[in-house]
Every structure is written in C-alpha cells, then in structure tokens.
Scaffold this motif. Structure first.
Motif, PDB file in Angstrom:
ATOM      1  N   LEU A  52      33.272 -13.379  68.790  1.00 30.52           N
ATOM      2  CA  LEU A  52      33.018 -11.711  69.248  1.00 30.52           C
ATOM      3  C   LEU A  52      34.269 -12.163  70.674  1.00 30.52           C
ATOM      4  O   LEU A  52      35.213 -12.051  70.970  1.00 30.52           O
ATOM      5  CB  LEU A  52      31.970 -10.760  69.527  1.00 30.52           C
ATOM      6  N   ALA A  53      33.476 -12.871  71.099  1.00 32.84           N
ATOM      7  CA  ALA A  53      34.236 -13.575  73.017  1.00 32.84           C
ATOM      8  C   ALA A  53      35.660 -14.206  72.027  1.00 32.84           C
ATOM      9  O   ALA A  53      36.988 -14.013  72.520  1.00 32.84           O
ATOM     10  CB  ALA A  53      34.110 -14.651  73.232  1.00 32.84           C
ATOM     11  N   LEU A  54      36.255 -14.755  70.983  1.00 34.64           N
ATOM     12  CA  LEU A  54      37.246 -15.472  70.445  1.00 34.64           C
ATOM     13  C   LEU A  54      38.209 -14.705  70.261  1.00 34.64           C
ATOM     14  O   LEU A  54      39.822 -14.265  70.972  1.00 34.64           O
ATOM     15  CB  LEU A  54      37.030 -16.235  69.390  1.00 34.64           C
ATOM     16  N   PHE A  60      39.770 -12.851  73.141  1.00 38.05           N
ATOM     17  CA  PHE A  60      40.647 -13.645  73.893  1.00 38.05           C
ATOM     18  C   PHE A  60      41.742 -13.229  72.914  1.00 38.05           C
ATOM     19  O   PHE A  60      43.205 -13.058  73.319  1.00 38.05           O
ATOM     20  CB  PHE A  60      39.969 -15.236  73.935  1.00 38.05           C
ATOM     21  N   ALA A  61      41.987 -13.030  71.498  1.00 40.10           N
ATOM     22  CA  ALA A  61      42.709 -13.668  70.892  1.00 40.10           C
ATOM     23  C   ALA A  61      43.536 -11.499  70.782  1.00 40.10           C
ATOM     24  O   ALA A  61      44.649 -11.587  71.252  1.00 40.10           O
ATOM     25  CB  ALA A  61      42.465 -13.349  68.857  1.00 40.10           C
ATOM     26  N   GLY A  62      42.724 -10.654  71.259  1.00 41.24           N
ATOM     27  CA  GLY A  62      43.299  -9.333  71.047  1.00 41.24           C
ATOM     28  C   GLY A  62      44.044  -8.931  72.289  1.00 41.24           C
ATOM     29  O   GLY A  62      45.330  -8.573  72.581  1.00 41.24           O
ATOM     30  N   ALA A  63      43.509 -10.005  73.492  1.00 41.53           N
ATOM     31  CA  ALA A  63      43.904  -9.657  75.041  1.00 41.53           C
ATOM     32  C   ALA A  63      45.222 -10.290  74.553  1.00 41.53           C
ATOM     33  O   ALA A  63      46.281  -9.840  75.150  1.00 41.53           O
ATOM     34  CB  ALA A  63      42.932 -10.328  75.949  1.00 41.53           C
ATOM     35  N   THR A  64      45.304 -11.842  74.354  1.00 36.48           N
ATOM     36  CA  THR A  64      46.430 -12.882  74.075  1.00 36.48           C
ATOM     37  C   THR A  64      47.440 -11.735  73.184  1.00 36.48           C
ATOM     38  O   THR A  64      49.007 -11.668  73.464  1.00 36.48           O
ATOM     39  CB  THR A  64      46.329 -13.950  73.410  1.00 36.48           C
ATOM     40  N   LEU A  65      47.607 -11.020  71.811  1.00 33.83           N
ATOM     41  CA  LEU A  65      48.400 -10.292  71.265  1.00 33.83           C
ATOM     42  C   LEU A  65      48.991  -9.678  71.571  1.00 33.83           C
ATOM     43  O   LEU A  65      49.983  -8.515  70.893  1.00 33.83           O
ATOM     44  CB  LEU A  65      47.460 -10.842  69.266  1.00 33.83           C
ATOM     45  N   PHE A  66      47.801  -8.444  71.660  1.00 33.52           N
ATOM     46  CA  PHE A  66      48.417  -6.795  72.340  1.00 33.52           C
ATOM     47  C   PHE A  66      49.158  -6.774  73.150  1.00 33.52           C
ATOM     48  O   PHE A  66      50.010  -6.120  73.780  1.00 33.52           O
ATOM     49  CB  PHE A  66      47.928  -6.119  72.114  1.00 33.52           C
ATOM     50  N   ILE A 125      39.812 -19.771  64.638  1.00 29.47           N
ATOM     51  CA  ILE A 125      40.600 -19.537  65.879  1.00 29.47           C
ATOM     52  C   ILE A 125      41.954 -19.075  64.955  1.00 29.47           C
ATOM     53  O   ILE A 125      42.286 -17.853  64.903  1.00 29.47           O
ATOM     54  CB  ILE A 125      41.049 -21.148  66.735  1.00 29.47           C
ATOM     55  N   ALA A 126      42.054 -20.021  63.552  1.00 29.56           N
ATOM     56  CA  ALA A 126      43.059 -19.380  63.236  1.00 29.56           C
ATOM     57  C   ALA A 126      43.032 -18.011  62.134  1.00 29.56           C
ATOM     58  O   ALA A 126      44.040 -17.312  62.649  1.00 29.56           O
ATOM     59  CB  ALA A 126      44.337 -20.312  62.064  1.00 29.56           C
ATOM     60  N   GLY A 127      42.728 -17.890  61.587  1.00 29.50           N
ATOM     61  CA  GLY A 127      42.274 -16.945  60.823  1.00 29.50           C
ATOM     62  C   GLY A 127      42.181 -15.805  61.458  1.00 29.50           C
ATOM     63  O   GLY A 127      42.550 -14.521  61.623  1.00 29.50           O
ATOM     64  N   LEU A 162      44.082 -10.571  63.728  1.00 27.35           N
ATOM     65  CA  LEU A 162      44.958  -9.312  64.732  1.00 27.35           C
ATOM     66  C   LEU A 162      45.949  -9.598  65.002  1.00 27.35           C
ATOM     67  O   LEU A 162      46.807  -8.703  65.547  1.00 27.35           O
ATOM     68  CB  LEU A 162      44.052  -9.894  65.887  1.00 27.35           C
ATOM     69  N   GLY A 163      46.768 -10.596  64.932  1.00 25.07           N
ATOM     70  CA  GLY A 163      48.463 -10.579  64.719  1.00 25.07           C
ATOM     71  C   GLY A 163      48.702 -10.008  63.765  1.00 25.07           C
ATOM     72  O   GLY A 163      50.134  -9.143  64.210  1.00 25.07           O
ATOM     73  N   THR A 164      48.657  -9.593  62.934  1.00 24.85           N
ATOM     74  CA  THR A 164      49.116  -8.954  61.830  1.00 24.85           C
ATOM     75  C   THR A 164      49.274  -7.986  62.180  1.00 24.85           C
ATOM     76  O   THR A 164      50.313  -6.670  62.763  1.00 24.85           O
ATOM     77  CB  THR A 164      48.892  -9.059  60.683  1.00 24.85           C
TER      78      THR A 164
END
Length: 196
Positions: free
Chosen positions: A7-9, A12-18, A144-146, A151-153
């Motif tokens: 969930l933390a990952l 983090f991913a959402g905040a950096t990707l969007f 991490i990649a997954g 979320l990157g898509t």
C-alpha cells in the motif's frame, strides 16, 4: 511484500506518477498535437519503459552510483541537455496541418528509451528501490515494477486524455503554438525539483 508495504509503495508510485514531470508533460503535448490513437505507442513506451528500467536499476545499476557517484552527475548533465532539446522541439513543433507529412509522436522504443535520461524517472526508481527493496532482491524489485506498470498506464492515459481534451480548444493555430511553448517551459520547470 507485505500488504502494508505494498500500500505504501502504491501511494508512493501514485504520487510520483500522476504529478507533472517530463513524461506527463510530453504525453499531454502529444495528445494535444496528435490525438489519443497516434499517441498510444508513446503512452505504452512510458507506461512499460519505466518499469522495465526499474529491474536493472534494482538489481545492479544502483550499485554503480554507490561505487562511482560521478556517474550520477554525468547522467544528470546529459539528461538535462536532452530534456532542453526536447523542450525546444515541443516549443517549435509545427501545428498538425503544417506537419501532417513529417511530424509524429514518439514511438514505443523512443519513449521507453527516454526513461534512461529522464531525471524524474531516475529519482523515482532510486527512491522506490531504496524505500521498498532495500535488499535489492528480485522479488521486491518485480513488485515495484508491477505496481509502477499498473499505475503508470493509468497515469499516462490520464495525461494523454487531458492533452486530447485540450486539443479541441487548440483548433486555432495561435493557441496551439502558445500551448506548445507553455508545455516546453513546464517541461524545463519540471526538472527543477529533481535537480534541487
């Protein structure tokens, strides 16, 4: 990877990707200039190119920076020069009617390759590996990649859609030129948080 770390990952991913950055601003500019369909290869290159970058970074490339910190400085200088060139290309992009024969969005491999010179991508990859794969093991790195692929898509699609919506407002060529120049300035500005 435990559910709370996952969930933390994801957060983090959402905040950096969007948030705005070189990839998102280029996707938005491409959506505005070329539309969704023609931008799909660029979108896929960003959405899957970054997760593909995370794997070698997590499994060994990061150690190069540990052993030779000057390598990171050299990468940063090259990245900034390349993004400045891309900003110039966006600012001087010909509007679609003038450019139907030779202008085209980035392709899949160009967008995937861009991740390796994108300062924000490097900070995201190094941050994610440091925080969520401290052991730098294959399993954590693949998680991490997954997460970044999924979320990157969504992020890439959102930014292209935003650009495509702006395209309708850009029927006037003067507005499109202004939009392209603003996108170029924002692209340059998006490097500042990473560089500082």
């Amino acid at each position: 990877m435990t559910p709370d770390i996952l969930l933390a990952l994801a957060l983090f991913a959402g905040a950096t990707l969007f948030t705005p950055g070189p990839n998102n601003l280029m996707l938005m500019a491409s959506g505005a200039n070329f539309g969704l369909r023609r931008t799909l290869p660029h979108l896929a290159g960003v959405a899957f190119g970054f997760p593909l970058m995370i794997v070698p970074v997590g499994l060994g490339v990061m150690q190069l920076f540990d052993l030779w910190p000057t390598a990171y400085t050299l990468l940063t200088v090259f990245s900034v020069a390349y993004i400045l060139w891309l900003a110039w290309k966006i600012a001087h992009a010909a509007p679609p009617p003038e450019a139907q024969t030779d202008a085209r969005p980035l392709g899949f491999f160009q967008a995937a390759g861009f991740q390796w010179v994108n300062p924000k991508a490097w900070s995201m990859a190094l941050g994610a590996i440091t925080l969520y794969a401290a052991e730098r093991d294959l399993s954590s790195t693949l998680w991490i990649a997954g997460v970044f692929a999924a979320l990157g898509t969504l992020s890439a699609l959102a930014w292209v859609t935003l650009g495509t919506a702006a395209r309708r407002l850009m029927a006037d060529l003067r507005r499109l030129r202004v939009f392209n120049r603003v996108m170029a300035v924002l692209l340059i500005a998006s490097m500042l948080p990473v560089l500082l």
